[in-house]
Write an enzyme that holds these catalytic residues in place. Structure first.
Site, mmCIF file in Angstrom:
data_model
loop_
_atom_site.group_PDB
_atom_site.id
_atom_site.type_symbol
_atom_site.label_atom_id
_atom_site.label_comp_id
_atom_site.label_asym_id
_atom_site.label_seq_id
_atom_site.Cartn_x
_atom_site.Cartn_y
_atom_site.Cartn_z
ATOM 1 N N HIS A 145 51.858 39.032 51.339
ATOM 2 C CA HIS A 145 50.963 39.976 50.657
ATOM 3 C C HIS A 145 50.316 39.435 49.393
ATOM 4 O O HIS A 145 49.556 40.156 48.744
ATOM 5 C CB HIS A 145 51.719 41.256 50.291
ATOM 6 C CG HIS A 145 51.836 42.237 51.404
ATOM 7 N ND1 HIS A 145 50.871 43.163 51.693
ATOM 8 C CD2 HIS A 145 52.815 42.426 52.318
ATOM 9 C CE1 HIS A 145 51.250 43.893 52.730
ATOM 10 N NE2 HIS A 145 52.422 43.463 53.129
ATOM 11 N N LYS A 174 43.254 51.644 40.942
ATOM 12 C CA LYS A 174 44.227 50.737 41.562
ATOM 13 C C LYS A 174 45.227 50.334 40.477
ATOM 14 O O LYS A 174 45.071 50.720 39.317
ATOM 15 C CB LYS A 174 43.547 49.500 42.166
ATOM 16 C CG LYS A 174 42.532 48.824 41.268
ATOM 17 C CD LYS A 174 41.763 47.724 41.995
ATOM 18 C CE LYS A 174 40.699 48.241 42.914
ATOM 19 N NZ LYS A 174 40.920 48.015 44.312
ATOM 20 N N LYS A 178 42.747 42.233 38.891
ATOM 21 C CA LYS A 178 41.868 43.289 39.421
ATOM 22 C C LYS A 178 40.682 43.555 38.493
ATOM 23 O O LYS A 178 39.761 44.286 38.839
ATOM 24 C CB LYS A 178 42.678 44.565 39.680
ATOM 25 C CG LYS A 178 43.694 44.387 40.827
ATOM 26 C CD LYS A 178 44.479 45.652 41.095
ATOM 27 C CE LYS A 178 45.586 45.484 42.122
ATOM 28 N NZ LYS A 178 45.104 45.400 43.509
ATOM 29 N N THR A 229 43.138 47.918 50.367
ATOM 30 C CA THR A 229 42.843 48.953 51.368
ATOM 31 C C THR A 229 42.085 50.105 50.726
ATOM 32 O O THR A 229 41.469 50.898 51.427
ATOM 33 C CB THR A 229 44.127 49.490 52.042
ATOM 34 O OG1 THR A 229 45.022 49.976 51.039
ATOM 35 C CG2 THR A 229 44.806 48.405 52.863
#
Length: 823
Positions: free
Chosen positions: A376, A567, A573, A675
């Protein structure tokens, strides 16, 4: 007596949310009153809203039980191959509405609750989120369970029943404050305890060698108590099981050590054992090498493998003689969700060799054919490496087995590459640098028959870079399985208006097969349909703005673009890049207040790991910028900044349908998949993003021209790493960037504490691994294109609708992943 139905309501009741029958409604009302009376021991005079929620939950669960039992009986009789999904996280969110939808009960329940004089939304809001996960990894596990049940696969989720899930986030004076998530304090109507299946898990002790082989003795025992939750498929009568383990101390725990005295202390010490399932570690993409975490990881795999083997043996009980494990991989598939359950590999070997007395080579061949591993992350700080000393103390037999696995593995490398000591060092399961540690990713690769990344770009990175030596050795082992999402929760549940509109246009099959959405291409020039889609989006924005105004006491401009970035908070990010854009927009408005400006409501949300200092500072900066922007009368309704507190599954279900622009702006090569990007697109939001993770495949399907793509590609980042990244050059050459950074650095957003954000600016200038300044200019220009298009949509509201499919290579490739793209 219920009010008469309008034509619209009649049409809606024959729908994908289930048909309303008079008998069905009467039966649900009867069940509701029965549970209120007999299960909750309340009447309508003293019942609370929570009692009503529980009464409804038990009523809906009654409709699950028969299907659940019949599904398990069917698996017992037919003995299919079973899929076991091992994950330390299952980010389930709420269960009530999802269950009603999958059973086709929602409209009937709505009508029953209405006739009882109650409000369904109020009852749904009483349910606690099951927040047993941090972010994408745990939510993927939850979506998988829904999809596997909908496909009718014999699948089981195995994890830990954390007493406290991911912390509740409060924002106090702009700072994140963590509060314990006591999600079980009112009880959980969806789970069933199974004390009859309690199993022992061993720790510590020592290894004794004898003629019969190794024996692990003098261990401490903790009991694993299973709690089962039903997982219904969509309208197919399949109900699978998620089994979560809770730690219990055995009755003699520590008592034998206190036979001369302190009985009270011995009983209190039972907490030491039961702490194993007490709390979820709140880290996302970060490895914390604590003994309790290793205990958790072994706890779930030891209990689960006993359960799997018990089930396998039951299916073989008709055969004579000892059970043969030769067919084990034909009946059992175990998927490791990242390296957290990696100890399953040495544990299965221990059971086969020490308990079942298989020879080593046979056991190893069966083990490799049974396991598959999903990676992941490529971030080095996230890869698990356990100290050998800790393993030696906690799991001495498993360390021996890992050493033996490594020996066989390295013997094979030496035979293929004689004298290549550097390759042997790189590929060993045991790392020597900075103290001996076991590389758990290497263990997973060596012990599995398949290894996958979670988006094409990520799979290529692990194949060609992170695990290159391994993929050169066994290229067929490395695969791509792009993550997906369940459309039941992320469209039917959270956006019923759009789901119904699509069903009326193309039928209901898309709910199980999203490739059906291609039929919507025929409606691109249908003005009435386009108008209806626009109205649904506006309705969702109105509803969410009412929520924001109630929670945050801020007036929302409904004609503004809802620009959303939700998120986990992490440097990679790049919430900081978004923050610099907010400051740039603010400065442009202040510089020329009368210039035309496309209004925006910028919504940022997410949790920072409690020990992640920089992430917490980023939250403080965003809230500080928001404080200045929102209070400035010159800005007015042109720009608003909202920090969404306590972002979680149930809040995602509110914000995603209302979003116009989805921010997916990680540095290329750092986001494994994402996702959230799919959820937003499925609900008709446009995407601004880098070519990272699943953004790449989305862009391939809809065309890059239909997404707002900016910034460096993976190869650009790699080249910059070689040449060196000089943040100061960008700062000096881009005036708007310099102005924004100077404001942060000079205390413009923190006048009482001018130095408050020096850690952030110091990082941006001196050690920014994620190169925020390098992508700033491209991001700002791309955002200008977004505003131009939004202006066109407002002026010409009937622009054509383009809905395209995204189908990738998934775990189950016949179930395509599909996203809406509305322009």
């Amino acid at each position: 007596m219920a009010a008469p139905l309008t034509d619209l309501e009649k049409r809606k009741q024959i729908s994908i949310r289930g048909i309303v029958g008079v008998e069905n409604v009467a039966e649900l009302k009867k069940g509701f009153n029965r549970h209120l009376h007999f299960t909750l021991v309340k009447d309508r005079n003293i019942a609370t809203p929570r009692d009503y929620y529980f009464a409804l939950a038990h009523t809906v669960r009654d409709h699950l039980v028969g299907r659940w039992i019949r599904t398990q009986q069917f698996y017992y009789e037919t003995d299919p191959k079973r899929v076991y999904y091992l994950s330390l996280e299952f980010y389930m969110g709420r269960t009530l509405q999802n269950t009603m939808i999958n059973l086709g009960l929602q409209n009937a329940c709505d009508e029953a609750i209405y006739q009882l004089g109650l409000d369904m939304e109020d009852l749904e809001e009483m349910e606690e989120d099951a927040g047993l996960g941090n972010g994408g990894l745990g939510r993927l596990a939850a979506c998988f369970l829904d999809s596997m049940a909908t496909l009718g696969l014999a699948a089981y989720g195995y994890g830990i029943r954390y007493e406290y899930g991911i912390f509740n986030q409060k924002i106090k004076e702009g700072w994140q404050v963590e509060e314990a998530d006591d999600w079980l304090r009112h009880g959980n109507p969806w789970e069933k305890a199974r004390p009859e299946y309690m199993l022992p898990v061993h720790y510590y002790g020592r290894v004794e060698e004898s003629k019969e082989g190794a024996r692990w003795v003098d261990t401490q025992v903790v009991l694993a108590m299973p709690y089962d939750t039903p997982i219904p498929g969509y309208m197919n009568n399949t109900v699978n099981t998620m089994r979560l383990w809770s730690a219990r101390a055995p009755n003699d725990f520590n008592l034998k050590d206190f036979n001369v005295g302190d009985y009270i202390q011995a009983v209190l010490d039972r907490n030491l054992a039961e702490n194993i399932s007490r709390v979820l570690y709140p880290n996302d993409n970060f490895f914390e090498g604590k003994e309790l975490r290793l205990k958790q990881e072994y706890f779930v795999v030891a209990a689960t493998l006993q359960d799997i083997i018990r089930r396998f043996k039951i299916s073989k009980k008709g055969s004579s003689g000892p059970v043969s494990f030769d067919s084990f991989p034909e009946k059992v598939a175990i998927q490791l969700n990242d390296t957290h359950p990696a100890m399953a590999i040495p544990e299965l070997m221990r059971v086969f060799v020490d308990v079942e007395k298989l020879d080593w080579d046979t056991a190893w061949a069966i083990t490799k054919r049974t396991f598959a591993y999903t990676n992941h992350t490529v971030l080095p700080e996230a890869l698990e490496r356990w100290p050998v000393g800790l393993l030696e103390t906690l799991l001495p037999r498993h360390l021996q087995i890992i050493y033996r696995i490594n020996q066989g593995h390295l013997d094979g490398i030496r035979a293929l590459f004689p004298g290549d000591l550097d390759r042997i060092r790189r590929m060993s399961l045991i790392e020597e640098d900075g103290g001996k540690r076991v590389n758990m990713a290497h263990l997973c690769i060596v012990g599995s028959h398949a290894v996958n990344g979670v988006a094409e770009i990520h799979s290529n990175i692990i194949k060609n870079d992170v695990f290159r030596d391994f993929s050169e050795l066994e290229p067929d082992k490395f695969q791509n399985k792009t993550n997906g999402i369940t459309p039941r929760r992320w469209l039917l549940l959270c956006n019923p208006g759009l789901a119904e509109l699509i069903a009326e246009a193309i039928g209901e099959e898309y709910v199980k097969d999203l490739s059906q959405l291609q039929k919507l291409n025929e409606l691109v020039k249908d003005d009435a349909f386009i108008r209806d889609v626009s109205n649904v989006k506006q309705d969702n924005k109105v509803k969410f703005s009412q929520y924001l105004e109630k929670e945050y006491k801020v007036n929302i401009n409904l004609s503004s673009m809802f620009d959303v970035h939700v998120k986990r908070i992490h440097e990679y990010k790049r919430q900081l890049l978004n923050c610099l854009h907010i400051i740039t927009m603010y400065n442009r408005i202040k510089k020329n207040p009368k210039a035309p400006f496309v209004p925006r409501t910028v919504i940022i949300g997410g949790k920072a790991a409690p020990g992640y200092h920089m992430a917490k500072k980023i939250i403080k900066l965003i809230t500080a910028v928001g404080h200045v922007v929102n209070k400035d009368p010159v800005v007015g309704s042109k720009l608003k900044v909202i920090y969404l507190e306590n972002y979680r599954v149930s809040l995602a279900e509110k914000v995603i349908p209302a979003t116009d622009l989805s921010e997916q702006i990680s540095t290329a090569g750092t986001e494994a998949s994402g996702t959230g990007n799919m959820k937003f697109m499925l609900n008709g939001a446009l995407t601004i993003g880098t070519m990272d993770g699943a953004n790449v495949e989305m862009a391939e399907e809809v065309g890059e021209e239909n997404m707002f793509i900016f910034g460096m590609r993976v190869e650009d980042v790699a080249e910059m790493d070689v040449q060196g990244y000089d943040a100061v050059t960008y700062y000096n050459n881009i005036p708007e960037l310099k102005q924004a950074v100077d404001q942060i650095q000079g205390g413009f957003f923190s006048p009482k504490q001018p130095e408050l954000f020096k850690d952030i600016t110091n990082m941006l200038f001196n050690h920014d691994r994620f190169k925020v300044f390098a992508d700033y200019e491209g991001y700002i220009k791309c955002q200008e294109k977004v505003s131009q298009l939004y202006q066109v949509i407002i002026i010409i509201p009937h622009v054509p609708l383009l809905i395209m499919t995204v189908s990738g290579n998934h775990h189950y490739p016949h179930v395509p992943l599909v996203n809406n793209y509305i322009r």
